[in-house]
Design an enzyme around this catalytic site. Structure first.
Site, short mmCIF file in Angstrom:
data_model
loop_
_atom_site.label_atom_id
_atom_site.label_comp_id
_atom_site.label_asym_id
_atom_site.label_seq_id
_atom_site.Cartn_x
_atom_site.Cartn_y
_atom_site.Cartn_z
N ASP A 22 0.84 -1.20 0.00
CA ASP A 22 0.00 0.00 0.00
C ASP A 22 0.88 1.25 0.00
O ASP A 22 2.11 1.16 -0.13
CB ASP A 22 -0.97 -0.03 1.19
CG ASP A 22 -0.27 -0.03 2.54
OD1 ASP A 22 0.95 0.27 2.61
OD2 ASP A 22 -0.94 -0.33 3.54
N ALA A 23 0.27 2.39 0.18
CA ALA A 23 1.01 3.65 0.16
C ALA A 23 2.05 3.75 1.27
O ALA A 23 3.02 4.49 1.16
CB ALA A 23 0.04 4.83 0.25
#
Length: 148
Positions: A22-23
Protein backbone atom coordinates in the site's frame (compact mmCIF):
# COMPACT_ATOMS: atom_id res chain seq x y z
CA UNK A 1 -11.20 -36.58 9.81
CA UNK A 2 -9.07 -34.30 11.93
CA UNK A 3 -5.44 -33.41 11.34
CA UNK A 4 -2.87 -34.82 13.70
CA UNK A 5 -1.17 -32.30 15.96
CA UNK A 6 2.52 -31.75 15.40
CA UNK A 7 2.46 -32.54 11.68
CA UNK A 8 4.59 -30.29 9.49
CA UNK A 9 2.15 -28.27 7.36
CA UNK A 10 2.64 -27.74 3.64
CA UNK A 11 4.70 -24.59 2.89
CA UNK A 12 4.51 -22.33 -0.16
CA UNK A 13 7.24 -19.72 -0.58
CA UNK A 14 6.54 -16.38 -2.23
CA UNK A 15 7.94 -12.86 -2.34
CA UNK A 16 6.32 -9.49 -1.70
CA UNK A 17 6.23 -7.35 -4.83
CA UNK A 18 5.56 -3.63 -5.17
CA UNK A 19 2.02 -4.37 -6.37
CA UNK A 20 1.32 -6.14 -3.04
CA UNK A 21 2.03 -3.06 -0.96
CA UNK A 22 0.00 0.00 0.00
CA UNK A 23 1.01 3.65 0.16
CA UNK A 24 2.81 2.97 3.44
CA UNK A 25 5.09 0.38 1.82
CA UNK A 26 3.60 -2.59 3.68
CA UNK A 27 1.53 -5.47 2.35
CA UNK A 28 -2.08 -4.41 1.91
CA UNK A 29 -4.19 -6.58 4.22
CA UNK A 30 -6.28 -8.29 1.51
CA UNK A 31 -3.13 -9.56 -0.21
CA UNK A 32 -2.48 -11.96 2.68
CA UNK A 33 -5.70 -13.71 1.59
CA UNK A 34 -4.26 -14.00 -1.92
CA UNK A 35 -1.02 -15.48 -0.58
CA UNK A 36 -3.02 -18.04 1.40
CA UNK A 37 -5.23 -18.87 -1.61
CA UNK A 38 -2.13 -19.61 -3.64
CA UNK A 39 -0.77 -21.87 -0.90
CA UNK A 40 -4.02 -23.86 -0.85
CA UNK A 41 -3.87 -24.20 -4.63
CA UNK A 42 -0.26 -25.37 -4.48
CA UNK A 43 -1.20 -27.79 -1.70
CA UNK A 44 -3.69 -29.45 -4.05
CA UNK A 45 -1.13 -29.41 -6.85
CA UNK A 46 1.44 -31.12 -4.58
CA UNK A 47 -1.06 -33.97 -4.21
CA UNK A 48 -1.45 -34.22 -8.01
CA UNK A 49 -4.68 -32.22 -8.39
CA UNK A 50 -4.72 -29.09 -10.56
CA UNK A 51 -7.64 -26.69 -10.10
CA UNK A 52 -8.08 -26.48 -13.88
CA UNK A 53 -8.45 -30.25 -14.19
CA UNK A 54 -10.89 -30.40 -11.28
CA UNK A 55 -13.03 -27.70 -12.92
CA UNK A 56 -13.10 -29.87 -16.05
CA UNK A 57 -14.52 -32.64 -13.86
CA UNK A 58 -17.35 -30.32 -12.73
CA UNK A 59 -15.69 -29.63 -9.38
CA UNK A 60 -14.75 -26.33 -7.79
CA UNK A 61 -13.45 -25.42 -4.36
CA UNK A 62 -14.93 -22.17 -3.06
CA UNK A 63 -14.29 -20.25 0.13
CA UNK A 64 -17.29 -20.61 2.41
CA UNK A 65 -15.85 -18.60 5.29
CA UNK A 66 -12.58 -16.90 6.13
CA UNK A 67 -11.06 -15.66 9.35
CA UNK A 68 -7.78 -13.76 9.50
CA UNK A 69 -5.72 -12.20 12.27
CA UNK A 70 -2.96 -9.75 11.38
CA UNK A 71 0.07 -9.76 13.67
CA UNK A 72 2.88 -7.85 11.97
CA UNK A 73 3.47 -6.26 8.57
CA UNK A 74 5.31 -7.74 5.61
CA UNK A 75 7.23 -5.30 3.44
CA UNK A 76 8.47 -4.99 -0.10
CA UNK A 77 10.92 -7.77 -1.08
CA UNK A 78 10.22 -9.88 2.01
CA UNK A 79 10.24 -13.59 1.29
CA UNK A 80 7.27 -15.34 2.87
CA UNK A 81 6.46 -18.90 3.88
CA UNK A 82 2.75 -19.58 3.67
CA UNK A 83 1.44 -22.77 5.26
CA UNK A 84 -1.69 -24.69 4.28
CA UNK A 85 -2.57 -27.28 6.90
CA UNK A 86 -5.78 -29.29 6.55
CA UNK A 87 -7.38 -29.43 9.98
CA UNK A 88 -10.59 -31.16 8.97
CA UNK A 89 -11.69 -33.18 5.97
CA UNK A 90 -15.45 -33.62 5.75
CA UNK A 91 -17.67 -35.10 3.06
CA UNK A 92 -17.98 -31.85 1.06
CA UNK A 93 -15.57 -29.44 2.77
CA UNK A 94 -12.05 -28.88 4.04
CA UNK A 95 -10.95 -26.63 6.88
CA UNK A 96 -7.49 -25.13 6.50
CA UNK A 97 -5.34 -23.46 9.13
CA UNK A 98 -2.86 -21.12 7.51
CA UNK A 99 0.00 -18.91 8.55
CA UNK A 100 2.11 -16.35 6.73
CA UNK A 101 5.63 -16.06 8.16
CA UNK A 102 8.61 -13.99 7.09
CA UNK A 103 11.25 -16.43 5.86
CA UNK A 104 14.24 -14.49 7.23
CA UNK A 105 13.21 -14.67 10.90
CA UNK A 106 10.13 -16.95 10.92
CA UNK A 107 8.05 -14.09 12.39
CA UNK A 108 4.31 -14.72 12.29
CA UNK A 109 2.68 -12.01 10.17
CA UNK A 110 -0.85 -13.29 9.61
CA UNK A 111 -2.83 -16.41 10.44
CA UNK A 112 -6.27 -17.63 9.58
CA UNK A 113 -8.76 -20.42 9.11
CA UNK A 114 -10.70 -21.09 5.95
CA UNK A 115 -13.66 -23.37 5.34
CA UNK A 116 -13.47 -24.51 1.72
CA UNK A 117 -16.57 -26.06 0.17
CA UNK A 118 -16.55 -28.55 -2.68
CA UNK A 119 -19.25 -27.66 -5.22
CA UNK A 120 -20.44 -28.67 -8.68
CA UNK A 121 -19.08 -26.22 -11.26
CA UNK A 122 -22.34 -26.23 -13.25
CA UNK A 123 -24.72 -25.50 -10.36
CA UNK A 124 -22.53 -24.38 -7.43
CA UNK A 125 -24.37 -26.97 -5.31
CA UNK A 126 -22.37 -28.95 -2.72
CA UNK A 127 -20.84 -32.23 -3.83
CA UNK A 128 -18.69 -34.85 -2.18
CA UNK A 129 -14.94 -34.48 -2.35
CA UNK A 130 -13.71 -37.17 -4.77
CA UNK A 131 -12.42 -40.31 -3.10
CA UNK A 132 -9.04 -39.99 -4.86
CA UNK A 133 -8.50 -36.56 -3.28
CA UNK A 134 -9.67 -37.78 0.12
CA UNK A 135 -7.22 -40.69 -0.14
CA UNK A 136 -4.39 -38.34 -1.17
CA UNK A 137 -4.93 -36.21 1.94
CA UNK A 138 -5.26 -39.30 4.15
CA UNK A 139 -2.06 -40.84 2.71
CA UNK A 140 -0.01 -37.71 3.34
CA UNK A 141 2.30 -38.66 6.24
CA UNK A 142 1.36 -37.10 9.54
CA UNK A 143 -1.73 -35.21 8.42
CA UNK A 144 -4.42 -37.57 9.68
CA UNK A 145 -4.21 -40.20 12.38
CA UNK A 146 -4.51 -43.82 11.26
CA UNK A 147 -8.01 -45.23 11.22
CA UNK A 148 -9.72 -41.84 11.08
Amino acid sequence: MRAQNGAQPFQHRCRVYYEDTDAGGIVYYVNYLKFMERARTERLRSLGFAQSELAGENLLFVVHSAEARYVAPAKLDDELNVSAEVMELNRASLRFRQQVRRASDDALLCEGQFLIACVRADSLKPRAIPEALREAFAADPGLFPAGD
